[in-house]
Enzyme design. Sequence first.
Site, PDB file in Angstrom:
ATOM      1  N   LYS A 214       0.825  -1.217   0.000  1.00  0.00           N
ATOM      2  CA  LYS A 214       0.000   0.000   0.000  1.00  0.00           C
ATOM      3  C   LYS A 214       0.855   1.261   0.000  1.00  0.00           C
ATOM      4  CE  LYS A 214      -4.381  -1.890   1.353  1.00  0.00           C
ATOM      5  NZ  LYS A 214      -5.400  -2.131   2.371  1.00  0.00           N
ATOM      6  N   ARG A 249      -3.619 -10.312   4.692  1.00  0.00           N
ATOM      7  CA  ARG A 249      -4.052 -10.269   3.281  1.00  0.00           C
ATOM      8  C   ARG A 249      -2.910  -9.712   2.432  1.00  0.00           C
ATOM      9  NH1 ARG A 249      -6.289  -6.645  -0.286  1.00  0.00           N
ATOM     10  NH2 ARG A 249      -7.956  -7.438  -1.620  1.00  0.00           N
TER      11      ARG A 249
HETATM   12  N1  HH2 Z   1      -7.475  -3.700   0.809  1.00  0.00           N
HETATM   13  C1  HH2 Z   1      -7.791  -3.681  -0.497  1.00  0.00           C
HETATM   14  C2  HH2 Z   1      -8.918  -4.369  -0.968  1.00  0.00           C
HETATM   15  N2  HH2 Z   1      -9.697  -5.083  -0.133  1.00  0.00           N
HETATM   16  N3  HH2 Z   1     -10.167  -5.867   2.053  1.00  0.00           N
HETATM   17  C3  HH2 Z   1      -9.864  -5.895   3.354  1.00  0.00           C
HETATM   18  N4  HH2 Z   1     -10.633  -6.598   4.206  1.00  0.00           N
HETATM   19  N5  HH2 Z   1      -8.792  -5.225   3.874  1.00  0.00           N
HETATM   20  C4  HH2 Z   1      -7.963  -4.480   3.080  1.00  0.00           C
HETATM   21  O1  HH2 Z   1      -7.012  -3.874   3.608  1.00  0.00           O
HETATM   22  C5  HH2 Z   1      -8.253  -4.418   1.674  1.00  0.00           C
HETATM   23  C6  HH2 Z   1      -9.381  -5.131   1.188  1.00  0.00           C
HETATM   24  C7  HH2 Z   1      -6.939  -2.922  -1.454  1.00  0.00           C
HETATM   25  O2  HH2 Z   1      -5.933  -3.746  -1.992  1.00  0.00           O
HETATM   26  P1  HH2 Z   1      -6.017  -4.442  -3.440  1.00  0.00           P
HETATM   27  O3  HH2 Z   1      -7.101  -5.462  -3.489  1.00  0.00           O
HETATM   28  O4  HH2 Z   1      -4.679  -4.968  -3.787  1.00  0.00           O
HETATM   29  O5  HH2 Z   1      -6.291  -3.255  -4.427  1.00  0.00           O
HETATM   30  P2  HH2 Z   1      -7.562  -2.802  -5.271  1.00  0.00           P
HETATM   31  O6  HH2 Z   1      -8.648  -2.455  -4.306  1.00  0.00           O
HETATM   32  O7  HH2 Z   1      -7.059  -1.613  -6.062  1.00  0.00           O
HETATM   33  O8  HH2 Z   1      -7.978  -3.962  -6.144  1.00  0.00           O
END
Ligand code: HH2
Length: 276
Positions: A214, A249
Amino acid sequence: MDLRERAVMMGIVNVTPDSFSDGGRFPDANAAVAHGMAQWESGAEILDVGGESTRPGAAEVAAEEEMDRVLPVLAGLRQAVPDAILSIDTMKAEVAAAALAAGASIINDVTGFTHPAMIEVAARSSCGLVVMHMQGTPRTMQSAPRYDDVVAEVRAFLSARLDALVSAGIARERVVLDPGIGFGKSLEHNLALLRSLDQLSPPDRPLLLGVSRKSFIGAVLGNAELSNRHWATVALTCLARERGARILRVHDVTANAQALRMTEAILGQATRARPN
Ligand code: HH2
């Protein structure tokens, strides 16, 4: 899952063209399924499938489009890795319901089950729930995040959501809480939450943490490229486990799973061998 003595890795399977770190890497269902299988092989027990990016300013995706992205991946993973626990990362009740029917057994809702329709879907099933804190919406959340006391406010939100879900007939044991690192938080807010991880959830509920790659890591490291945020992510996995997080995660499962295993050896908590 009994997470009192051990933690587990949740591998991220993004089926999106625009996710902040891996958008477009898995353009079709086969590539995403292969990625999920590799994460399982590397030690992820949960695979979190998402079809809509939540990065700041991301475009909204219609429910139909989101389902077209995630459902074939969930079905493929169900077949390819039958022992993996599948999670659907969505803000939409209809997507969550379809994902449960396709084999998901966790709903990961970054809006913290604040929409009644999402609570209804969860209440009708026996799935696990990841309740995350976010200030604002993905479109607006990073414009001017503001708290008087971020730790107290996130803790109060998570506790209130847990109570609301229990009142809706959902067993407490089904709920995992998540402070939502990067979701409507400045660098200082993220650091304050990480400093106080052990204060964020009631003692009987496990904490999930998503810090992988992040942008606050980039900010601390002097705007490191995404590819250079890997080592700090691994370090945070160790620190977070030591401070009580139970589901990590991450995008890069191999290194984080090794770090988790090492940390648990030091803590004296053997990482249980996986069922396969
Ligand atoms: N972070 C992201 C997405 N979903 N869900 C939970 N429970 N906690 C988190 O910290 C979280 C999440 C963001 O990361 P990523 O899926 O890699 O990115 P994007 O939302 O751009 O697909």
